[in-house]
Structures are given as C-alpha cells and as structure tokens.
Design an enzyme around this catalytic site. Structure first.
Site, PDB file in Angstrom:
ATOM      1  N   ASN A   1       0.802  -1.228   0.000  1.00  0.00           N
ATOM      2  CA  ASN A   1       0.000   0.000   0.000  1.00  0.00           C
ATOM      3  C   ASN A   1       0.838   1.283   0.000  1.00  0.00           C
ATOM      4  OD1 ASN A   1      -2.408   1.815   0.924  1.00  0.00           O
ATOM      5  ND2 ASN A   1      -0.867   2.017   2.522  1.00  0.00           N
TER       6      ASN A   1
ATOM      7  N   TYR B   1       3.448   9.802 -11.210  1.00  0.00           N
ATOM      8  CA  TYR B   1       2.508   9.053 -10.356  1.00  0.00           C
ATOM      9  C   TYR B   1       1.616   8.108 -11.176  1.00  0.00           C
ATOM     10  CZ  TYR B   1      -1.073   8.052  -6.857  1.00  0.00           C
ATOM     11  OH  TYR B   1      -1.962   7.414  -6.018  1.00  0.00           O
TER      12      TYR B   1
HETATM   13  P1  NAD Z   1      -0.696   8.616   2.916  1.00  0.00           P
HETATM   14  O1  NAD Z   1       0.274   9.644   2.482  1.00  0.00           O
HETATM   15  O2  NAD Z   1      -1.746   8.984   3.927  1.00  0.00           O
HETATM   16  O3  NAD Z   1       0.087   7.343   3.468  1.00  0.00           O
HETATM   17  C1  NAD Z   1       1.174   6.824   2.744  1.00  0.00           C
HETATM   18  C2  NAD Z   1       1.815   5.714   3.526  1.00  0.00           C
HETATM   19  O4  NAD Z   1       3.005   5.345   2.834  1.00  0.00           O
HETATM   20  C3  NAD Z   1       2.215   6.117   4.936  1.00  0.00           C
HETATM   21  O5  NAD Z   1       1.959   5.051   5.817  1.00  0.00           O
HETATM   22  C4  NAD Z   1       3.715   6.329   4.824  1.00  0.00           C
HETATM   23  O6  NAD Z   1       4.424   6.006   6.009  1.00  0.00           O
HETATM   24  C5  NAD Z   1       4.095   5.354   3.744  1.00  0.00           C
HETATM   25  N1  NAD Z   1       5.326   5.769   3.101  1.00  0.00           N
HETATM   26  C6  NAD Z   1       5.584   6.959   2.497  1.00  0.00           C
HETATM   27  N2  NAD Z   1       6.863   6.981   2.062  1.00  0.00           N
HETATM   28  C7  NAD Z   1       7.409   5.784   2.430  1.00  0.00           C
HETATM   29  C8  NAD Z   1       8.671   5.199   2.258  1.00  0.00           C
HETATM   30  N3  NAD Z   1       9.681   5.828   1.647  1.00  0.00           N
HETATM   31  N4  NAD Z   1       8.885   3.951   2.760  1.00  0.00           N
HETATM   32  C9  NAD Z   1       7.886   3.289   3.368  1.00  0.00           C
HETATM   33  N5  NAD Z   1       6.652   3.779   3.543  1.00  0.00           N
HETATM   34  C10 NAD Z   1       6.431   5.020   3.081  1.00  0.00           C
HETATM   35  O7  NAD Z   1      -1.325   8.058   1.594  1.00  0.00           O
HETATM   36  P2  NAD Z   1      -2.725   7.344   1.278  1.00  0.00           P
HETATM   37  O8  NAD Z   1      -3.592   8.370   0.665  1.00  0.00           O
HETATM   38  O9  NAD Z   1      -3.208   6.549   2.426  1.00  0.00           O
HETATM   39  O10 NAD Z   1      -2.239   6.381   0.095  1.00  0.00           O
HETATM   40  C11 NAD Z   1      -2.007   5.002   0.268  1.00  0.00           C
HETATM   41  C12 NAD Z   1      -1.949   4.361  -1.107  1.00  0.00           C
HETATM   42  O11 NAD Z   1      -3.174   4.611  -1.798  1.00  0.00           O
HETATM   43  C13 NAD Z   1      -0.837   4.909  -2.008  1.00  0.00           C
HETATM   44  O12 NAD Z   1      -0.271   3.853  -2.751  1.00  0.00           O
HETATM   45  C14 NAD Z   1      -1.584   5.866  -2.928  1.00  0.00           C
HETATM   46  O13 NAD Z   1      -0.935   6.020  -4.165  1.00  0.00           O
HETATM   47  C15 NAD Z   1      -2.905   5.155  -3.069  1.00  0.00           C
HETATM   48  N6  NAD Z   1      -4.034   6.008  -3.485  1.00  0.00           N
HETATM   49  C16 NAD Z   1      -4.489   7.007  -2.680  1.00  0.00           C
HETATM   50  C17 NAD Z   1      -5.563   7.795  -3.106  1.00  0.00           C
HETATM   51  C18 NAD Z   1      -6.115   8.916  -2.256  1.00  0.00           C
HETATM   52  O14 NAD Z   1      -6.968   9.688  -2.760  1.00  0.00           O
HETATM   53  N7  NAD Z   1      -5.724   9.051  -0.994  1.00  0.00           N
HETATM   54  C19 NAD Z   1      -6.153   7.536  -4.356  1.00  0.00           C
HETATM   55  C20 NAD Z   1      -5.661   6.505  -5.143  1.00  0.00           C
HETATM   56  C21 NAD Z   1      -4.599   5.737  -4.682  1.00  0.00           C
END
Ligand code: NAD
Length: 245
Positions: A88, A153
């Site tokens: 994730n 991205y």
């Molecule tokens: P977020 O920024 O709230 O959380 C991201 C997570 O990734 C955190 O737990 C952070 O510790 C971890 N992370 C960041 N850099 C890191 C690194 N170098 N090493 C290890 N861990 C690391 O993001 P989110 O919105 O919860 O997104 C989670 C996933 O969902 C991502 O893959 C994102 O692309 C995807 N996503 C999110 C959305 C949205 O609208 N929030 C939409 C589509 C996809």
C-alpha cells in the site's frame, strides 16, 4: 474473515494503510505494519490498543531486498507464516513535466513500483514454501486515465497494474493470488488538507456523490484477502464511486 491469518501491510502507519491494518485486525488476522520510520510506526501502534500481541511494527527500506527479506522472515518467525501482503505504501506528485527532476521521478518509481516488486518477491518466496498466499497492490484511478500533471505518479500506477496482472499469471501455479485495489479520491491527510469547497466540487463530479473513505478501500482489501475471493486473481478492483477523471 481472516482468523488465523498473518498479514503485512506496507504504509500501514496512516491513511488507507492504517484503515487496512484495523480492518484486518478486526477480522482476526495478525498484522505487521510497515512504515518508513520507527517513530511513525510507534505512533500507529499506539492507536491500536486492544490488539497487543497481534500487531507488530517493522520499518525496512522497502527497496532493499535484503532488509525486506529479513523483516518478513521476522514476521514469519513471530506469527508462524505470511498469508497476505498488502503493498500500500505510495507517494504522489503533481509537478509539471517542465519542472520534473529525474530525482523526483525516481523517488516515485522507487516506492510505488520497485518496492512493490521487492516486497512481492520476498513474500512470494515465503508463500510458495507454505503452499499459497495473497498479494494485493494499491493502484489508483489515475492508473487507468492518467492525470494532467505529475506524470510520474500515474506512470507508476500503470506499472503496478502490469505487475499485478503478470504476477497473477506467474504465481497462480503456487496458489498465490495477486490483485490490486484501485481507489478514487479518498479522504486521507492529502484530501483532508483541501478546502471543503474543493472537496464538495470533487464530490459533485463523482456519480456516488462523495469522496471515498479509507474504510471503503479497506473493505475491498478485506474481500480480496479473504477466502471469499479464492477464485479471484489478476483483477484491478475499482473502488471509486464510478469516478472518471
Ligand atoms: P498517505 O500519504 O496517507 O500514506 C502513505 C503511507 O506510505 C504512509 O503510511 C507512509 O508512512 C508510507 N510511506 C511513504 N513513504 C514511504 C517510504 N519511503 N517507505 C515506506 N513507507 C512510506 O497516503 P494514502 O492516501 O493513504 O495512500 C495510500 C496508497 O493509496 C498509495 O499507494 C496511494 O498512491 C494510493 N491512493 C491514494 C488515493 C487517495 O486519494 N488518498 C487515491 C488513489 C490511490
């Protein structure tokens, strides 16, 4: 739905990842949540009181195969097996092509693609030996449509879809299912920071009339991890309210 299973959730410290961790714990799994730093992992663990003994934190560099293999082996030693890997962790960017540096492009590809490869390889080696498992990747709606800025991205999420479909075919013989969840706009820190007026405008463009909540995404992660999805592999499951960007 996951009683007796063990899951590893990368990026499990906040947002969608933390919602997946909670959902898996509520459904009986043991969970190792992976974060980038011990401090953020400890902060997440503090929010999971009541599940002591069933949840641990790890913080390997997700692009380092040796560090990841060692951390996953520790999870196996602690809980006896690794049934589920939720890839994730991810970062995004909206930089224009004209300003994009190679360093920024590499950072996105490293975490969003290379780390998925590294973690899947380490988990699959354990899963093959134990007779099967489930890998679930986090894609995005922009992995289908692209987006008008920040090209790294969506490129990374197209790659995640490619890895998902390819590994599903390669690993099926080892009883390892590989799927992805493709969220639309989801209310994590990133969305919470936007003005309500903008969130309202985004919501109005989504057929279901609202942005997603982390638990909406976690529910899809629960289904794909469970035995209810035992014949489901190679799927990119959209969880986006039928949004089209
Ligand atoms: P977020 O920024 O709230 O959380 C991201 C997570 O990734 C955190 O737990 C952070 O510790 C971890 N992370 C960041 N850099 C890191 C690194 N170098 N090493 C290890 N861990 C690391 O993001 P989110 O919105 O919860 O997104 C989670 C996933 O969902 C991502 O893959 C994102 O692309 C995807 N996503 C999110 C959305 C949205 O609208 N929030 C939409 C589509 C996809």
């Amino acid at each position: 739905m996951l009683k007796g299973k063990t899951a590893i959730v990368t990026g499990g410290t906040r947002g969608i990842g933390l919602a997946i961790v909670k959902k898996y714990l509520e459904n009986g799994a043991n969970v190792a949540l992976a974060g980038s730093r011990k401090e953020s992992v400890d902060k997440a663990l503090q929010q999971l009181s009541g599940y002591e003994g069933r949840v641990i934190g790890i913080w390997p560099d997700l692009c380092d195969p040796e560090a990841v293999a060692k951390a996953f082996a520790e999870v196996k030693e602690r809980f006896g097996k690794v049934d589920i890997l939720a890839n994730n962790a991810g970062i995004s960017s909206r930089t224009s092509l004209y300003d994009y540096t190679l360093d920024e492009f590499s950072k996105i590809m490293d975490l969003n693609v290379k780390a998925v490869f590294v973690c899947s390889q380490a988990a699959a080696r354990i899963m093959k030996e134990q007779g099967g498992g489930v890998i679930i990747n986090t894609s995005s709606m922009v992995g289908e449509y692209g987006q008008p800025s920040g090209c790294g991205y969506p490129t990374s999420k197209f790659a995640v879809n490619g890895l998902t479909r390819s590994l599903a075919r390669e690993l099926a013989k080892d009883q390892i299912r590989v799927n992805a969840v493709s969220p639309g706009v989801t209310r994590t820190d990133m969305v919470a920071a936007l003005p309500q007026e903008l969130v309202d405008r985004i919501s109005a463009g989504i057929p279901l009339g609202r942005v997603g909540e982390p638990v909406d995404i976690a529910n899809a992660y629960l289904y794909l991890a469970s035995d209810s999805a035992s014949y489901v592999t190679g799927v990119i499951l959209r969880v986006d309210g039928a949004a089209m960007v």
